[in-house]
Design a protein around this motif. Structure first.
Motif, short mmCIF file in Angstrom:
data_model
loop_
_atom_site.label_atom_id
_atom_site.label_comp_id
_atom_site.label_asym_id
_atom_site.label_seq_id
_atom_site.Cartn_x
_atom_site.Cartn_y
_atom_site.Cartn_z
N ASP A 1 6.92 -28.78 3.13
CA ASP A 1 6.19 -27.87 2.27
C ASP A 1 4.68 -27.62 2.46
O ASP A 1 4.17 -26.76 2.30
CB ASP A 1 6.60 -28.05 0.75
CG ASP A 1 8.14 -27.65 0.31
OD1 ASP A 1 8.98 -27.15 1.52
OD2 ASP A 1 8.40 -27.67 -0.73
N ARG B 1 3.90 -16.97 -7.08
CA ARG B 1 2.48 -17.64 -6.78
C ARG B 1 1.24 -16.88 -7.43
O ARG B 1 0.56 -17.36 -7.79
CB ARG B 1 2.46 -17.65 -5.03
CG ARG B 1 1.09 -18.40 -4.83
CD ARG B 1 1.41 -18.78 -3.19
NE ARG B 1 1.68 -17.62 -2.71
CZ ARG B 1 0.70 -16.77 -2.19
NH1 ARG B 1 -0.55 -17.03 -2.33
NH2 ARG B 1 0.80 -15.71 -1.25
N ASP C 1 2.89 -24.31 3.59
CA ASP C 1 2.20 -23.88 2.71
C ASP C 1 0.67 -23.41 3.58
O ASP C 1 0.01 -22.65 3.12
CB ASP C 1 1.89 -24.67 1.56
CG ASP C 1 1.09 -23.93 0.40
OD1 ASP C 1 1.54 -22.83 -0.15
OD2 ASP C 1 -0.06 -24.39 0.14
N PRO D 1 2.55 -19.37 2.75
CA PRO D 1 2.77 -19.78 1.14
C PRO D 1 3.89 -19.10 0.77
O PRO D 1 4.73 -19.72 0.01
CB PRO D 1 1.47 -19.58 0.57
CG PRO D 1 0.38 -19.36 1.48
CD PRO D 1 1.03 -18.79 2.80
N VAL E 1 7.60 -20.96 1.45
CA VAL E 1 7.79 -22.24 0.65
C VAL E 1 8.92 -22.03 -0.60
O VAL E 1 8.53 -21.29 -1.42
CB VAL E 1 6.55 -22.98 -0.11
CG1 VAL E 1 6.70 -24.12 -0.61
CG2 VAL E 1 5.45 -23.01 1.08
#
Length: 549
Positions: A150, A517, A154, A158, A161
């Motif tokens: 990951d 996120r 990332d 991002p 992920v």
């Protein structure tokens, strides 16, 4: 042979043999996946009209791969996904795999965790980065391995992920966990606060209905109360066993959900013995545990102390080992062993016991088998009868081996098939016809489109080998005419291509990751519309080019 394979190898050379074998094992896995990828590449085509069928070209290929590997349809499809990911998305990683420098375990994680990357240039950069690092990741634990992968993803994408920790914050309710034993099933989840209060109070009311002499702990009562609720009951019967129990008038449990347990007579006898032992009064239990077992222990100890070790060894050579008591076997759907105490609990809770009906020689006159005939076939087969498939029989269709009306509705012509393999047999993709021949003992010989043959036997033969499931032989069927061309109009169709469904799932999960996120960073949650900070590549325009996973 196994114990003598490396008997002549020096101690200091054995570790080298182990390392070489691990490399060869990875190379063999890579060869298998490369062959699967080539087969998939040649047989799956979105431009083919058969790709719009419910049993599409991908499913047809997975059927052949599953039979060759002797695995179920889902596992075969997963192998195809890994193979195509290595071929089309991670060629540098695949090259290391072919050299035996990356294990199959690491490859599985790499292909799964990069699945959400939807830009060709981004996946190429990630492939190069992973190829530089993954060779040293073999010793990592599962948690550390996923973290390392990951971290690479990332850097460049991002939103690709997989953020499982964010999804776990949402409401969910799950039944079953991989560490569950045969006796119990784990249940966990999150409810709305008001629903949680109602559930807590309802369970509290139910456990307060039993008397103080109920032998169960509070935790066991809560568990049994939840089970009663699931079965549609509002009462928890007391287990004290006393005819004078104030809760003796509690309604007997009942449920409109029926689960069939296949049990040998020995298992039922053992369960009834267990019930009789647990229904003794506390005074009788205390008296027995204080006197009889203690006397038996003292007697056994005296016998052992009067014998020397040599005499014991000599007696073992002369006397046969006493046979252990066979308590029989009980199976839940899916071949889960039901321990005798759990079977006793089910009988105590009101489970009905009846002998399994055995069919006669005469076939039934209709296309659809009767309920008791279908129950016999499911109990006999226990699983889907296609090679390698392990879908439980209670989730399968009962299918005619020789199609009705040319084949009779008789157990010697009926078997269980999961819906996927049933569709594949009924509506084959062109020349990809699987032929089956069923024998009176329920053995089935399958012939693949390429002429390979596979034999499957009823699952009951694994668990109840003494059960004779053979039924009457049937006369040869009459000549079967070719299918009506108009029959193709009945083939179930997909609403959209498998590749389009896969692309939609990727897009939805990426949007969910982006929103999560954004929440964590305290920014506005807007869907990605172009190049994100820290990524390379162009707009989100490559979804239609994804392989049909």
């Amino acid at each position: 042979m196994f114990d003598a394979l490396f008997a002549d190898v020096a101690d200091e050379a054995l570790l080298g043999v182990i390392e070489q074998a691990a490399r060869e094992e990875a190379e063999a896995s890579a060869r298998r996946l490369a062959a699967i990828a080539e087969l998939t590449y040649r047989t799956v085509d979105d431009d083919d009209e058969r790709s719009r069928r419910a049993f599409d070209l991908w499913a047809g290929t997975a059927t052949q791969v599953g039979a060759a590997l002797n695995v179920g349809h889902r596992r075969a499809s997963a192998q195809m996904c890994i193979a195509m990911a290595l071929r089309d998305r991670l060629p540098r990683v695949a090259a290391l795999f072919c050299q035996g420098r990356i294990s199959a375990r690491v490859i599985s994680e790499l292909t799964w965790r990069t699945h959400l990357v939807d830009d060709a240039r981004v996946i190429a950069q990630i492939d190069a980065d992973l190829a530089d690092k993954a060779v040293s990741w073999g010793p990592l634990s599962e948690h550390k391995l996923t973290g390392a992968i990951d971290a690479v993803i990332d850097r460049y994408d991002p939103d690709a992920v997989r953020r499982a920790e964010d999804r776990l914050r949402d409401r969910d309710f799950r039944v079953g966990a991989h560490e569950d034993g045969a006796e119990t099933t784990t249940v966990w989840g999150r409810l709305m606060a008001a629903d949680g209060v109602v559930l807590e109070r309802r369970i509290a009311t139910m456990i307060n209905q039993v008397c103080d002499n109920d032998p169960r702990t509070i935790g066991q009562r809560r568990s049994d109360a939840a089970g009663a609720l699931i079965n549609g009951n509002q009462y928890l019967p007391c287990r004290c066993g006393s005819p004078d129990c104030p809760a003796a008038d509690t309604a007997a449990p009942a449920s409109n959900i029926v689960i069939h347990v296949i049990a040998e007579q020995a298992a039922l006898d053992a369960a009834h013995t267990d019930i009789a032992e647990t229904l003794t009064t506390p005074a009788e239990t205390a008296e027995t545990s204080a006197e009889e077992p203690a006397a038996e222990v003292r007697e056994s100890a005296a016998e052992v102390s009067d014998s020397t070790g040599a005499e014991c060894a000599d007696s073992l050579d002369r006397e046969p080992v006493p046979a252990l008591k066979d308590t029989g076997l009980a199976l839940l759907p899916g071949s889960t062993v039901m321990p005798i105490p759990a079977l006793a609990e089910a009988i105590r809770a009101g489970a009905k016991i009846k002998p399994l009906w055995v069919p006669g020689d005469d076939p039934e006159p209709h296309y659809r088998p009767s309920a008791r005939l279908a129950q016999f076939v499911r109990a006999r087969d226990m699983f889907c009868r296609f090679p390698g498939c392990d879908v439980p029989a209670d989730r399968c269709d009962v299918d005619h081996s020789v199609p009705w009306p040319y084949g009779l509705t008789h157990p010697s012509n009926l078997n269980c098939k999961c819906r996927t393999h049933h569709l594949g047999k009924t509506f084959p993709n062109g020349a990809e016809v699987w032929a089956e021949r069923q024998f009176p003992d329920a053995t089935i010989t399958w012939t693949a489109p390429d002429g390979r043959s596979y034999t499957t036997r009823p699952g009951s033969r694994l668990f109840f080998p003494s059960w004779n499931t053979a039924t009457a032989g049937l006369p040869p069927p009459p000549p079967i005419p070719p299918p009506d061309p108009a029959r193709s109009a009945k083939i179930p169709q997909r609403r959209r291509l498998r590749s389009a469904e896969n692309a939609a799932r990727i897009k939805a999960e990426r949007a969910e990751n982006h929103s999560a996120r954004a929440r964590n960073e305290g920014t506005a949650a807007k869907p990605p519309a172009g190049i994100l900070p820290g990524t390379i590549g162009g707009p989100d325009d490559a979804l239609d080019d994804e392989p049909p996973f």
